[in-house]
Design a protein around this motif. Structure first.
Motif, PDB file in Angstrom:
ATOM      1  N   LEU A  80       0.840  -1.204   0.000  1.00  0.00           N
ATOM      2  CA  LEU A  80       0.000   0.000   0.000  1.00  0.00           C
ATOM      3  C   LEU A  80       0.875   1.254   0.000  1.00  0.00           C
ATOM      4  O   LEU A  80       0.587   2.226  -0.696  1.00  0.00           O
ATOM      5  N   GLY A  81       1.982   1.205   0.769  1.00  0.00           N
ATOM      6  CA  GLY A  81       2.906   2.342   0.804  1.00  0.00           C
ATOM      7  C   GLY A  81       3.472   2.639  -0.577  1.00  0.00           C
ATOM      8  O   GLY A  81       3.546   3.794  -1.000  1.00  0.00           O
ATOM      9  N   VAL A  82       3.846   1.559  -1.307  1.00  0.00           N
ATOM     10  CA  VAL A  82       4.419   1.725  -2.651  1.00  0.00           C
ATOM     11  C   VAL A  82       3.383   2.332  -3.597  1.00  0.00           C
ATOM     12  O   VAL A  82       3.646   3.302  -4.311  1.00  0.00           O
ATOM     13  N   LEU A  83       2.173   1.759  -3.606  1.00  0.00           N
ATOM     14  CA  LEU A  83       1.125   2.242  -4.520  1.00  0.00           C
ATOM     15  C   LEU A  83       0.695   3.662  -4.156  1.00  0.00           C
ATOM     16  O   LEU A  83       0.448   4.495  -5.031  1.00  0.00           O
ATOM     17  N   GLY A  84       0.605   3.936  -2.862  1.00  0.00           N
ATOM     18  CA  GLY A  84       0.217   5.281  -2.414  1.00  0.00           C
ATOM     19  C   GLY A  84       1.235   6.323  -2.857  1.00  0.00           C
ATOM     20  O   GLY A  84       0.879   7.412  -3.311  1.00  0.00           O
ATOM     21  N   HIS A  85       2.517   5.944  -2.773  1.00  0.00           N
ATOM     22  CA  HIS A  85       3.582   6.868  -3.187  1.00  0.00           C
ATOM     23  C   HIS A  85       3.484   7.160  -4.692  1.00  0.00           C
ATOM     24  O   HIS A  85       3.750   8.274  -5.140  1.00  0.00           O
ATOM     25  N   MET A  86       3.074   6.143  -5.465  1.00  0.00           N
ATOM     26  CA  MET A  86       2.946   6.327  -6.924  1.00  0.00           C
ATOM     27  C   MET A  86       1.899   7.385  -7.269  1.00  0.00           C
ATOM     28  O   MET A  86       1.948   8.001  -8.329  1.00  0.00           O
ATOM     29  N   ALA A  91      -9.457  -2.194   1.318  1.00  0.00           N
ATOM     30  CA  ALA A  91     -10.251  -1.236   0.532  1.00  0.00           C
ATOM     31  C   ALA A  91      -9.339  -0.321  -0.280  1.00  0.00           C
ATOM     32  O   ALA A  91      -9.591  -0.049  -1.464  1.00  0.00           O
ATOM     33  N   LEU A  92      -8.258   0.130   0.346  1.00  0.00           N
ATOM     34  CA  LEU A  92      -7.344   1.052  -0.347  1.00  0.00           C
ATOM     35  C   LEU A  92      -6.588   0.357  -1.474  1.00  0.00           C
ATOM     36  O   LEU A  92      -6.401   0.928  -2.554  1.00  0.00           O
ATOM     37  N   LEU A  93      -6.137  -0.881  -1.217  1.00  0.00           N
ATOM     38  CA  LEU A  93      -5.429  -1.615  -2.277  1.00  0.00           C
ATOM     39  C   LEU A  93      -6.347  -1.809  -3.480  1.00  0.00           C
ATOM     40  O   LEU A  93      -5.938  -1.635  -4.630  1.00  0.00           O
ATOM     41  N   PHE A  94      -7.595  -2.161  -3.207  1.00  0.00           N
ATOM     42  CA  PHE A  94      -8.566  -2.347  -4.289  1.00  0.00           C
ATOM     43  C   PHE A  94      -8.763  -1.034  -5.049  1.00  0.00           C
ATOM     44  O   PHE A  94      -8.707  -0.980  -6.280  1.00  0.00           O
ATOM     45  N   ASP A  95      -8.955   0.033  -4.285  1.00  0.00           N
ATOM     46  CA  ASP A  95      -9.294   1.314  -4.901  1.00  0.00           C
ATOM     47  C   ASP A  95      -8.151   1.859  -5.756  1.00  0.00           C
ATOM     48  O   ASP A  95      -8.346   2.269  -6.902  1.00  0.00           O
ATOM     49  N   ILE A  96      -6.942   1.843  -5.196  1.00  0.00           N
ATOM     50  CA  ILE A  96      -5.794   2.405  -5.923  1.00  0.00           C
ATOM     51  C   ILE A  96      -5.524   1.582  -7.187  1.00  0.00           C
ATOM     52  O   ILE A  96      -5.277   2.125  -8.266  1.00  0.00           O
ATOM     53  N   SER A  97      -5.607   0.245  -7.060  1.00  0.00           N
ATOM     54  CA  SER A  97      -5.379  -0.617  -8.230  1.00  0.00           C
ATOM     55  C   SER A  97      -6.408  -0.329  -9.312  1.00  0.00           C
ATOM     56  O   SER A  97      -6.071  -0.190 -10.490  1.00  0.00           O
ATOM     57  N   PHE A  98      -7.667  -0.230  -8.908  1.00  0.00           N
ATOM     58  CA  PHE A  98      -8.757   0.006  -9.866  1.00  0.00           C
ATOM     59  C   PHE A  98      -8.559   1.347 -10.585  1.00  0.00           C
ATOM     60  O   PHE A  98      -8.652   1.436 -11.814  1.00  0.00           O
TER      61      PHE A  98
END
Length: 719
Positions: A166-172, A220-227
């Motif tokens: 989540l940290g990696v995706l959030g940083h992106m 929820a956040l992993l799903f949302d950011i990926s989507f």
């Protein structure tokens, strides 16, 4: 490269010139990053592949060095690019080419020194505001290794510590990181690897993965950011870049199913009654209750992929209740806040269905649906949102803006999407309102003709007009503009410009130009005057260029626009151009019957079946192909014009057309467009003084065929 008569250094130079013009002209934001990645990452890698086809590494590095020598002479272009990118673009490019083994160290040092000396005299930007802007080329080159690291992170097992991912995706998501990373990934062919995000869908799609509240919010956040990321990639680079290869028996990932059936894209009309929008009714009822009654969404009990598939049916129920006065506007606000408050993906899925729904409604029935889109488009001002909410809203807004653009344009509706600091849709709404598109086309062409080149904005306008008016309308009106031109230097410039504009859909334009427009001009005596020199010569040149370009490329990869129409084209062109499709066996019998065939074929008085015999039939070329059919038909028409007793501008045009074919083709080449020319045409052509030479005869006959050699010998003997 040499086969096409373009010296390698000039070819490479043209690529660099196009890249720098693209960089200078690109609108701020995603387009600018795409051009930067294309120039500094993609092109050096393409040249590495090209190097393998060229003989000798040393020669190729010398050619690249020579191309840079030429490029350094274009000081105003380089200065403008440096100003735009706020850096020394040539230096970054030379370093990247050196890294890829395209230049020797000595060449790089020498070229850098020359550019550095030139830059001392360049107009410098003294303004303080530019001093803080980080140059995109540097950012893109640094982003490329980061992409590799991120993809490795995605491939790891995240069931034990999903927070790390989540940290990696959030940083992106922060700032312009996502667009930088995606541009670098696209330029280096790694965009497909983002399919790894689907694995996350598998992991985070089911509620059983985590049970505690914190884990539920991470899920929820992993799903949302990926989507959101996948939607953004699909809209920026096209959905086909992230579709998985179809493998039988494999389960299609949720996002792929949703994107193919539910996501609005340019040119894709969705059916709001499609089964994909109507899942299990009990799930829909529980979702409606949850949205309407809860003060906020309960994360633990949510299965996000199910919620995304159920939201469309839930929205319809809510809309109906609002239309019938069961729900007040305050309730609608609470519901839309619940939809977008935690997971932005829900709002994206809701708007996707609303866009499809609005298209089916009359203008007077659209108000509430559009109001609901407006409610979903804005961010929720609450402290009780999940992590990275502001970053997710920025991407959501960009996705929604693209989704709604067509519908909003049709209904002249304004929806204010939260500003992301850049123009997210730089080429949207290009056409001036309430002006006939023919006027826009002629004005646009007059402007580029005056300027002498086609800029990015003009290309996008031409592309929009091509979509709106259709290929025949587009091509016919531009040819009319060419035929109006009487200044010789302007007609030559117009040919080059039209050829570049026609590259928007060269295959279809060629079919229309050779199959409809030219035959119409050549067979209607009232139009012959328009074929006088210089516009007639120019049109002949343009027609040959388009024919050769399409014929050399149509055996390769068809364009997506062409793929969609290919089957219909075959049927259309077989009915439009009924040729005598003689069987090869019948032809061979005809040819081997006696030695006098060459005499029959050379005799203009004999207009029997043999008069249409051409090399293409002996090579058994597929005559069901629309382009082959159109070429064969055009050469039959040319043959009949040459054989007729009526002279005029149309016969002069045919001569120019054939002269251009000879100029463009290598002598005696097999498999060119001239293979569709009937053998009888040769004896007619050599009667034209400008073409009565052995060189021309040898250029227009297929010398790989016995009959071709006989026809050529007879024609040369008659000179």
């Amino acid at each position: 490269m040499q086969g096409g008569h373009i010296p390698t250094p000039l070819f490479v130079l043209e690529i660099w010139k196009a890249c720098f013009v693209g960089l200078i002209e690109s609108p701020e934001g995603t387009e600018e990053l795409k051009w930067t990645a294309f120039t500094f990452l993609k092109i050096p890698q393409v040249l590495v592949k090209l190097k393998k086809y060229c003989h000798g590494d040393k020669d190729f590095t010398e050619d690249v060095s020579c191309a840079f020598e030429f490029l350094l002479k274009l000081t105003p272009l380089l200065d403008k690019a440096d100003q735009r990118c706020n850096c020394d673009c040539t230096k970054f490019l030379l370093q990247e080419c050196s890294k890829q083994g395209l230049l020797s160290e000595a060449s790089v040092t020498n070229l850098m020194a020359k550019r550095a000396a030139d830059r001392e005299h360049a107009p410098q930007l003294k303004s303080g505001e530019n001093a803080n802007i980080q140059p995109n080329p540097g950012l893109i080159l640094r982003a490329e290794p980061t992409v590799t690291n991120i993809l490795k992170t995605m491939d790891a097992d995240h069931s034990k510590s999903p927070e790390g991912l989540l940290g990696v995706l959030g940083h992106m998501l922060s700032g312009k990181s996502l667009d930088l990373l995606l541009a670098a990934a696209a330029a280096t062919g790694k965009l497909k690897s983002f399919q790894g995000l689907w694995a996350l869908f598998g992991a985070v799609g089911s509620a059983s993965l985590f049970s505690v509240a914190k884990a539920a919010s991470v899920r929820a956040l992993l799903f949302d950011i990926s989507f959101l990321m996948l939607c953004h990639v699909a809209q920026t680079y096209g959905s086909e870049v992230i579709l998985s290869e179809s493998s039988t028996g494999a389960q299609v990932p949720f996002f792929e199913t949703w994107m193919q059936t539910c996501m609005p894209e340019e040119g894709k009309i969705l059916n709001p009654d499609h089964p994909c929008f109507w899942p299990d009714s009990t799930k829909v009822e529980s979702l409606v209750a949850l949205l309407n009654n809860s003060s906020e969404m309960k994360l633990v009990q949510m299965k996000w992929h199910e919620a995304c598939l159920s939201i469309s049916a839930a929205i319809l129920e809510i809309l109906n209740a609002w239309e019938n006065g069961v729900l007040a506007f305050e309730s609608i606000q609470k519901i839309t806040d619940n939809i977008k408050g935690k997971v932005c993906s829900l709002a994206v899925c809701a708007v996707a269905w609303l866009v499809a729904h609005v298209r089916m409604l009359g203008l007077d029935e659209r108000e509430k649906s559009l109001q609901m889109i407006r409610q979903l488009a804005g961010p929720l001002y609450s402290e009780n949102t999940l992590q990275f909410y502001n970053e997710r809203v920025v991407i959501m807004s960009s996705i929604l803006e693209h989704m709604c653009a067509d519908v909003l344009q049709q209904t002249a509706t304004q929806i204010k999407f939260p500003s992301t600091g850049v123009d997210t849709m730089p080429y949207w709404n290009l056409l001036p309102p309430k002006r006939p598109i023919k006027e826009v086309l002629t004005d646009m062409f007059a402007k580029v003709l005056e300027k002498g080149w086609v800029d990015s904005r003009s290309i996008h306008i031409f592309d929009t007009l091509l979509h709106m008016g259709g290929v025949y309308w587009f091509c016919n009106n531009l040819v009319k503009e060419l035929l109006k031109e009487t200044r010789k230097e302007h007609t030559l410039r117009a040919v080059e410009l039209l050829y570049s504009i026609f590259c928007l859909d060269m295959q279809q334009v060629t079919l229309v130009l050779l199959g409809h427009i030219l035959p119409g001009l050549l067979t209607d005596s009232s139009k012959w005057h328009s074929l006088m020199d210089p516009p007639g010569t120019a049109l002949a040149k343009l027609a040959v260029w388009c024919a050769l370009s399409s014929y050399s490329s149509h055996k390769g990869q068809a364009s997506s626009r062409q793929k969609k129409r290919h089957r219909e084209d075959i049927e259309d062109y077989i009915s439009l151009f009924p040729l005598d499709d003689m069987q090869p066996s019948k032809l061979m019998r005809l040819l081997s019957s006696n030695e006098e065939d060459a005499n029959i074929l050379s005799s203009p008085t004999d207009r029997s079946m043999s008069s249409s015999l051409s090399a293409s039939q002996l090579h058994t070329v597929n005559m069901r192909d629309p382009l082959n059919r159109v070429l064969a038909n055009l050469f039959l028409l040319i043959s009949s014009i040459l054989g007729s007793r009526t002279a005029g501008p149309h016969t002069q045009f045919v001569q120019w057309f054939m002269e251009e074919c000879v100029d463009c083709l290598e002598q005696g080449s097999r498999g060119s467009i001239l293979q569709f020319m009937p053998f009888t045409t040769v004896s007619e052509l050599v009667k034209v003084s400008a073409m009565s030479s052995p060189k021309v005869v040898l250029a227009i006959t297929d010398l790989s065929l016995s009959l071709g050699r006989q026809v050529a010998a007879k024609a040369i003997a008659a000179l």
